[in-house]
Design a protein around this motif. Structure first.
Motif, PDB file in Angstrom:
ATOM      1  N   ILE A 302     -19.760  24.671 -48.439  1.00  0.00           N
ATOM      2  CA  ILE A 302     -20.548  24.752 -47.052  1.00  0.00           C
ATOM      3  C   ILE A 302     -21.257  26.157 -47.265  1.00  0.00           C
ATOM      4  O   ILE A 302     -20.630  26.945 -47.666  1.00  0.00           O
ATOM      5  N   PRO A 303     -22.502  26.037 -47.051  1.00  0.00           N
ATOM      6  CA  PRO A 303     -23.333  27.121 -46.750  1.00  0.00           C
ATOM      7  C   PRO A 303     -22.867  28.216 -45.832  1.00  0.00           C
ATOM      8  O   PRO A 303     -22.403  27.790 -45.001  1.00  0.00           O
ATOM      9  N   ASN A 304     -22.934  29.532 -46.345  1.00  0.00           N
ATOM     10  CA  ASN A 304     -22.639  30.576 -45.758  1.00  0.00           C
ATOM     11  C   ASN A 304     -23.199  30.531 -44.085  1.00  0.00           C
ATOM     12  O   ASN A 304     -22.536  30.956 -43.179  1.00  0.00           O
ATOM     13  N   GLU A 305     -24.412  30.203 -44.056  1.00  0.00           N
ATOM     14  CA  GLU A 305     -25.070  30.134 -42.672  1.00  0.00           C
ATOM     15  C   GLU A 305     -24.243  29.545 -41.579  1.00  0.00           C
ATOM     16  O   GLU A 305     -24.059  29.716 -40.481  1.00  0.00           O
ATOM     17  N   THR A 306     -23.771  28.197 -42.083  1.00  0.00           N
ATOM     18  CA  THR A 306     -22.788  27.349 -41.377  1.00  0.00           C
ATOM     19  C   THR A 306     -21.627  28.266 -40.787  1.00  0.00           C
ATOM     20  O   THR A 306     -21.328  27.878 -39.534  1.00  0.00           O
ATOM     21  N   LEU A 307     -21.129  29.047 -41.447  1.00  0.00           N
ATOM     22  CA  LEU A 307     -19.901  29.873 -41.021  1.00  0.00           C
ATOM     23  C   LEU A 307     -20.231  30.840 -40.031  1.00  0.00           C
ATOM     24  O   LEU A 307     -19.415  31.090 -39.245  1.00  0.00           O
ATOM     25  N   ILE A 308     -21.404  31.320 -40.117  1.00  0.00           N
ATOM     26  CA  ILE A 308     -22.133  32.203 -38.966  1.00  0.00           C
ATOM     27  C   ILE A 308     -22.338  31.496 -37.506  1.00  0.00           C
ATOM     28  O   ILE A 308     -22.066  31.858 -36.591  1.00  0.00           O
ATOM     29  N   THR A 309     -23.223  30.518 -37.766  1.00  0.00           N
ATOM     30  CA  THR A 309     -23.672  29.813 -36.675  1.00  0.00           C
ATOM     31  C   THR A 309     -22.993  28.579 -36.028  1.00  0.00           C
ATOM     32  O   THR A 309     -23.074  28.220 -34.984  1.00  0.00           O
ATOM     33  N   SER A 310     -21.663  28.250 -36.809  1.00  0.00           N
ATOM     34  CA  SER A 310     -20.993  27.363 -36.217  1.00  0.00           C
ATOM     35  C   SER A 310     -19.619  27.683 -35.674  1.00  0.00           C
ATOM     36  O   SER A 310     -19.156  29.002 -36.353  1.00  0.00           O
ATOM     37  N   MET A 311     -18.687  26.917 -34.976  1.00  0.00           N
ATOM     38  CA  MET A 311     -17.300  27.519 -34.823  1.00  0.00           C
ATOM     39  C   MET A 311     -16.442  27.284 -35.831  1.00  0.00           C
ATOM     40  O   MET A 311     -16.529  26.167 -36.145  1.00  0.00           O
ATOM     41  N   VAL A 312     -15.822  28.103 -36.362  1.00  0.00           N
ATOM     42  CA  VAL A 312     -14.866  28.169 -37.384  1.00  0.00           C
ATOM     43  C   VAL A 312     -13.290  28.410 -37.043  1.00  0.00           C
ATOM     44  O   VAL A 312     -13.088  29.526 -36.238  1.00  0.00           O
ATOM     45  N   ILE A 313     -12.371  27.746 -36.959  1.00  0.00           N
ATOM     46  CA  ILE A 313     -10.929  27.897 -36.733  1.00  0.00           C
ATOM     47  C   ILE A 313     -10.178  28.453 -37.981  1.00  0.00           C
ATOM     48  O   ILE A 313     -10.146  27.769 -38.807  1.00  0.00           O
ATOM     49  N   ASN A 314      -9.733  29.714 -37.745  1.00  0.00           N
ATOM     50  CA  ASN A 314      -9.036  30.403 -39.089  1.00  0.00           C
ATOM     51  C   ASN A 314      -7.544  30.187 -38.486  1.00  0.00           C
ATOM     52  O   ASN A 314      -7.073  30.971 -37.653  1.00  0.00           O
ATOM     53  N   HIS A 315      -6.824  29.344 -39.186  1.00  0.00           N
ATOM     54  CA  HIS A 315      -5.370  29.184 -38.635  1.00  0.00           C
ATOM     55  C   HIS A 315      -4.483  30.206 -39.095  1.00  0.00           C
ATOM     56  O   HIS A 315      -3.413  30.454 -38.739  1.00  0.00           O
ATOM     57  N   SER A 316      -5.000  31.144 -40.306  1.00  0.00           N
ATOM     58  CA  SER A 316      -4.136  32.153 -40.894  1.00  0.00           C
ATOM     59  C   SER A 316      -4.860  33.519 -40.705  1.00  0.00           C
ATOM     60  O   SER A 316      -4.687  34.418 -41.827  1.00  0.00           O
ATOM     61  N   LEU A 317      -5.598  33.705 -39.827  1.00  0.00           N
ATOM     62  CA  LEU A 317      -6.522  34.922 -39.660  1.00  0.00           C
ATOM     63  C   LEU A 317      -5.548  36.206 -39.571  1.00  0.00           C
ATOM     64  O   LEU A 317      -5.598  37.221 -40.068  1.00  0.00           O
ATOM     65  N   THR A 318      -4.755  35.974 -38.412  1.00  0.00           N
ATOM     66  CA  THR A 318      -3.595  37.328 -38.154  1.00  0.00           C
ATOM     67  C   THR A 318      -2.201  36.820 -38.531  1.00  0.00           C
ATOM     68  O   THR A 318      -1.500  37.699 -38.848  1.00  0.00           O
ATOM     69  N   ASP A 319      -2.104  35.703 -38.715  1.00  0.00           N
ATOM     70  CA  ASP A 319      -0.696  35.185 -38.863  1.00  0.00           C
ATOM     71  C   ASP A 319      -0.808  33.809 -39.486  1.00  0.00           C
ATOM     72  O   ASP A 319      -1.337  32.969 -39.137  1.00  0.00           O
ATOM     73  N   ARG A 320      -0.067  33.595 -40.497  1.00  0.00           N
ATOM     74  CA  ARG A 320       0.041  32.283 -41.438  1.00  0.00           C
ATOM     75  C   ARG A 320       0.825  31.172 -40.703  1.00  0.00           C
ATOM     76  O   ARG A 320       0.849  30.273 -41.246  1.00  0.00           O
ATOM     77  N   LYS A 321       1.736  31.409 -39.491  1.00  0.00           N
ATOM     78  CA  LYS A 321       2.379  30.350 -39.052  1.00  0.00           C
ATOM     79  C   LYS A 321       1.549  29.426 -38.169  1.00  0.00           C
ATOM     80  O   LYS A 321       0.453  29.945 -37.638  1.00  0.00           O
TER      81      LYS A 321
END
Length: 430
Positions: A302-321
């Motif tokens: 996945i190109p890095n630009e996609t991560l900046i311009t699109s919505m990304v759901i990080n399921h473990s950003l603050t908590d891995r549960k």
């Protein structure tokens, strides 16, 4: 053939017909035998007692230990025998051992700097061939003539006079300085990646910046060493800037986006994320793209630009549960509280379900065909997926419901025929 090489060859041919050659052969055999023994003993000692931080230096020592130890013994034999006989074969053996040490050290450095691959093996073969070719030209006395021929090929670069020998020397100098810079950057990169007190993203950023900086310095030093004015590079810098502005916008955007992601810590290696329609684990963060390891074993670039311009759901950003929801429907005549208790008890017994927060069952709605329930449970390994978890829990719930007489209803529809419509249909029939 130059005079030194000519005398060496004459002495060698003369020695082959006399016992002198046997002494030299004996020294070479003893040197190789002792070197082999020393190499084995020191290798075992180093592997058992040397610290892990010396790994790079130890690897280089193991590569050149055999030829260098052989070379030292050959030199010692040469000093002892030259008082009363020729040592031409020992001189030749010393030259070959030096070439062998250089090749082994360069090959080790290549394998340390770059990841294993076909092109690395091909480059190793090329370097070994070049070293042996230069040695053969030196021994045959053709090297000085070849260098003179290259120097006689003159041409102009702008207002500067140059020849082919200078160009080759410049290219060789730049390659050597770049090679040293890459080796040094790899050494520092390994040290940085072991610094646990620094965030992983920051370590990746620092290693990439360090490699770029050292490579740039190496090129500038190499150009200066061959006498080129590096201020002339401003013209090329302007051309590169224009190219980046017009033709390389996407590439530049991906590189800049990559550094932004690494710096703001919004995503790290090992995070469980959903990017557009792709769900998986962040396997690697590169300067230009992200490697996403999906649960089916495939990898998505996945190109890095996609991560900046699109919505990304990080399921473990603050908590891995991660929460897993299992909707279930039961019939209206079933024991509601008993069904909810069964659902909770089955979820608690599953090894992947954690107890804090504890599993819970809720009533969602009174549906058309039955009562809609929902079972919530939490897991700490979302990277393992949830399909197998849901399947196992649903199967246990199905078995428990059957044993307890709790019914999972079919969709039901009730059709009513009004009396007037029925009478009209009766009259039409008569």
């Amino acid at each position: 053939m130059n005079e030194e090489i000519s005398l060496l060859m004459q002495d060698l041919f003369t020695d082959t017909a006399s016992p002198v050659i046997l002494w030299q052969l004996g020294v070479i055999v003893v040197a190789l035998g002792l070197a082999w023994s020393i190499n084995g003993l020191l290798k075992n000692y180093i592997m058992q007692h040397a610290p892990e931080t010396w790994k790079v230096g130890i690897g280089g020592i193991k590569r050149v230990l055999f030829p260098l130890s052989s070379l030292l013994i050959v030199y010692a034999g040469q000093l002892a025998l030259k008082q009363w006989q020729h040592v031409s074969m020992l001189k030749l053996a010393a030259t070959l051992l030096i070439a062998m040490a250089v090749i082994r050290l360069v090959v080790y450095a290549l394998r340390y700097i770059f990841a294993p691959g076909g092109w690395v093996r091909a480059l190793e073969s090329v370097i070994a061939s070049v070293v042996w070719l230069i040695l053969a030209l030196h021994l045959t006395g053709l090297l000085p003539d070849l260098l003179q021929t290259l120097e006689d090929v003159n041409f102009k670069v702008g207002k500067t006079n140059a020849n082919l020998l200078i160009v080759l020397q410049g290219a060789f100098t730049i390659i050597i300085t770049l090679f040293i810079a890459l080796w040094l950057s790899r050494l520092l990169e390994n040290r940085l990646m072991q610094a646990q007190q620094i965030n992983m993203n920051m370590r990746v950023v620092l290693t990439k910046l360090l490699r770029i900086l050292l490579s740039l310095i190496a090129v500038l030093v190499g150009l200066s060493a061959v006498g080129l004015d590096i201020t002339l590079l401003s013209v090329f810098g302007g051309a590169i800037g224009i190219g980046l502005g017009f033709g390389l916008q996407k590439i530049t955007s991906n590189y800049v986006s990559g550094f932004i992601i690494l710096m703001d810590k919004s995503m790290q290696i090992g995070d469980v994320v959903t990017i557009e329609t792709h769900y998986g684990i962040v396997g690697d963060l590169r300067s230009r793209y992200l490697v996403l390891n999906k649960l089916d074993g495939t990898q998505v670039i996945i190109p890095n630009e996609t991560l900046i311009t699109s919505m990304v759901i990080n399921h473990s950003l603050t908590d891995r549960k991660s929460r897993v929801q299992l909707p279930i429907q039961i019939s209206y005549d079933s024991d509601l509280e008993k069904a909810m208790n069964i659902m909770r008890d089955i979820a608690v017994k599953h090894p992947r379900v954690i107890q804090d927060p504890a599993p819970s069952a809720y009533i969602l709605a009174f549906g058309e065909s039955g009562i809609d329930l929902n079972l919530n449970c939490w897991i700490i390994d979302p990277e393992e997926g949830s399909s197998n978890l849901k399947s196992a829990i649903y199967l246990e719930i199905w078995r428990a419901f059957q044993a307890s007489g709790i019914v999972i209803p079919y969709p039901q529809r009730e059709v009513r025929v009004l009396g007037e419509v029925a009478m009209n249909n009766k009259n039409s029939a008569t």
